[in-house]
Design a protein around this motif. Structure first.
Motif, PDB file in Angstrom:
ATOM      1  N   MET A   1       1.186 -52.786 -29.551  1.00 29.39           N
ATOM      2  CA  MET A   1       1.381 -52.017 -28.307  1.00 29.39           C
ATOM      3  C   MET A   1       2.400 -52.647 -27.644  1.00 29.39           C
ATOM      4  N   ALA A   2       3.356 -51.523 -27.051  1.00 32.02           N
ATOM      5  CA  ALA A   2       4.470 -52.239 -26.249  1.00 32.02           C
ATOM      6  C   ALA A   2       4.066 -52.423 -25.007  1.00 32.02           C
ATOM      7  N   PHE A   3       4.492 -53.628 -24.444  1.00 35.24           N
ATOM      8  CA  PHE A   3       4.451 -53.883 -23.173  1.00 35.24           C
ATOM      9  C   PHE A   3       5.763 -54.082 -22.454  1.00 35.24           C
ATOM     10  N   LEU A   4       5.767 -53.464 -20.963  1.00 30.71           N
ATOM     11  CA  LEU A   4       6.921 -53.533 -20.233  1.00 30.71           C
ATOM     12  C   LEU A   4       7.206 -54.937 -19.635  1.00 30.71           C
ATOM     13  N   LEU A   5       8.277 -55.429 -19.714  1.00 31.63           N
ATOM     14  CA  LEU A   5       8.843 -56.705 -19.240  1.00 31.63           C
ATOM     15  C   LEU A   5       9.787 -56.646 -18.020  1.00 31.63           C
ATOM     16  N   ASP A  58      13.838 -39.959 -21.751  1.00 26.14           N
ATOM     17  CA  ASP A  58      14.772 -40.433 -22.425  1.00 26.14           C
ATOM     18  C   ASP A  58      14.693 -42.114 -22.900  1.00 26.14           C
ATOM     19  N   LEU A  59      13.716 -42.505 -22.437  1.00 27.54           N
ATOM     20  CA  LEU A  59      13.275 -43.935 -22.285  1.00 27.54           C
ATOM     21  C   LEU A  59      13.709 -44.640 -23.708  1.00 27.54           C
ATOM     22  N   GLU A  60      14.130 -45.795 -23.835  1.00 26.59           N
ATOM     23  CA  GLU A  60      14.249 -46.469 -24.823  1.00 26.59           C
ATOM     24  C   GLU A  60      13.919 -47.852 -24.634  1.00 26.59           C
ATOM     25  N   PHE A  61      12.726 -48.188 -25.499  1.00 25.76           N
ATOM     26  CA  PHE A  61      12.078 -49.494 -25.119  1.00 25.76           C
ATOM     27  C   PHE A  61      11.974 -50.532 -26.300  1.00 25.76           C
ATOM     28  N   GLY A  66       7.815 -55.456 -31.670  1.00 24.69           N
ATOM     29  CA  GLY A  66       7.449 -54.036 -31.953  1.00 24.69           C
ATOM     30  C   GLY A  66       8.706 -53.192 -32.381  1.00 24.69           C
ATOM     31  N   GLY A  67       9.781 -53.521 -32.173  1.00 26.29           N
ATOM     32  CA  GLY A  67      11.051 -52.788 -32.590  1.00 26.29           C
ATOM     33  C   GLY A  67      11.460 -51.992 -31.301  1.00 26.29           C
ATOM     34  N   LEU A  68      12.179 -50.652 -31.651  1.00 28.33           N
ATOM     35  CA  LEU A  68      12.424 -49.521 -30.616  1.00 28.33           C
ATOM     36  C   LEU A  68      11.264 -48.298 -30.598  1.00 28.33           C
ATOM     37  N   THR A  69      11.103 -48.139 -29.308  1.00 26.73           N
ATOM     38  CA  THR A  69      10.065 -46.918 -29.397  1.00 26.73           C
ATOM     39  C   THR A  69      10.719 -46.100 -28.175  1.00 26.73           C
ATOM     40  N   ASN A  70      10.175 -44.790 -28.225  1.00 32.50           N
ATOM     41  CA  ASN A  70      10.910 -43.972 -27.187  1.00 32.50           C
ATOM     42  C   ASN A  70       9.659 -43.494 -26.044  1.00 32.50           C
ATOM     43  N   TYR A  71       9.837 -42.575 -25.410  1.00 32.40           N
ATOM     44  CA  TYR A  71       9.008 -41.948 -24.164  1.00 32.40           C
ATOM     45  C   TYR A  71       7.769 -41.834 -24.726  1.00 32.40           C
ATOM     46  N   MET A  72       7.564 -40.795 -25.781  1.00 34.81           N
ATOM     47  CA  MET A  72       6.561 -40.327 -26.265  1.00 34.81           C
ATOM     48  C   MET A  72       5.738 -41.397 -26.836  1.00 34.81           C
TER      49      MET A  72
END
Length: 158
Positions: A1-5, A58-61, A66-72
């Protein structure tokens, strides 16, 4: 799961140009620090609608593990995580937040944060620590996070 830093860089006495108006560094720092706090209050308290409002569509995380994920994808990950008994709490490492302006766009926030996990019936434990960089864009007074880089993760729970 992606977490924001998130961590931000901004010299305390610098001036920056933001949109058509000039904002001093303390105002920008306070604004982004407030947004960071609101973002992770929503995360910690499972407020999905607030997270949706703070992320740009248009989020890019970019996550080192975990690699690259988008908003959805991120919203979907939050929805699934919020249904589970395992609770995760984010805490910003004191003194690590730095904020710098991005002329004509918004700001970059950098820092270090820690995540704590609580399993059902157990005490909270330090789960991970990571560095982060977040890009915030301001359009007509509305700030949204557009890019996230989460890296240098240290996992403490297996």
């Amino acid at each position: 799961m992606a977490f924001l830093l998130v961590i931000c860089f901004l010299p305390v006495n610098a001036k920056c140009q933001e949109s058509p108006q000039s904002v001093n560094s303390n105002e920008l720092y306070n604004k982004i620090a407030h947004l960071d706090s609101a973002l992770f209050d929503a995360f910690n308290n499972r407020k999905l609608e607030t997270l949706k409002e703070l992320f740009s569509e248009d989020l890019e995380f970019f996550h080192d593990q975990g690699g690259l994920t988008n908003y959805m994808q991120n919203i979907g990950s939050f929805e699934e995580a919020f249904k589970k008994d395992r609770k995760v709490r984010r805490e910003l490492v004191a003194g690590s937040l730095e904020i710098s302006p991005i002329k004509g766009y918004g700001a970059v926030e950098t820092g270090i944060h820690r995540f704590y996990a609580t399993e059902k019936g157990k005490k909270e434990q330090l789960s991970s620590e990571a560095k982060f960089a977040m890009i915030w864009r301001e359009i007509n007074g509305i700030w949204k996070m557009t890019r996230v880089i989460s890296y240098a993760h240290h996992e403490y729970l297996k």
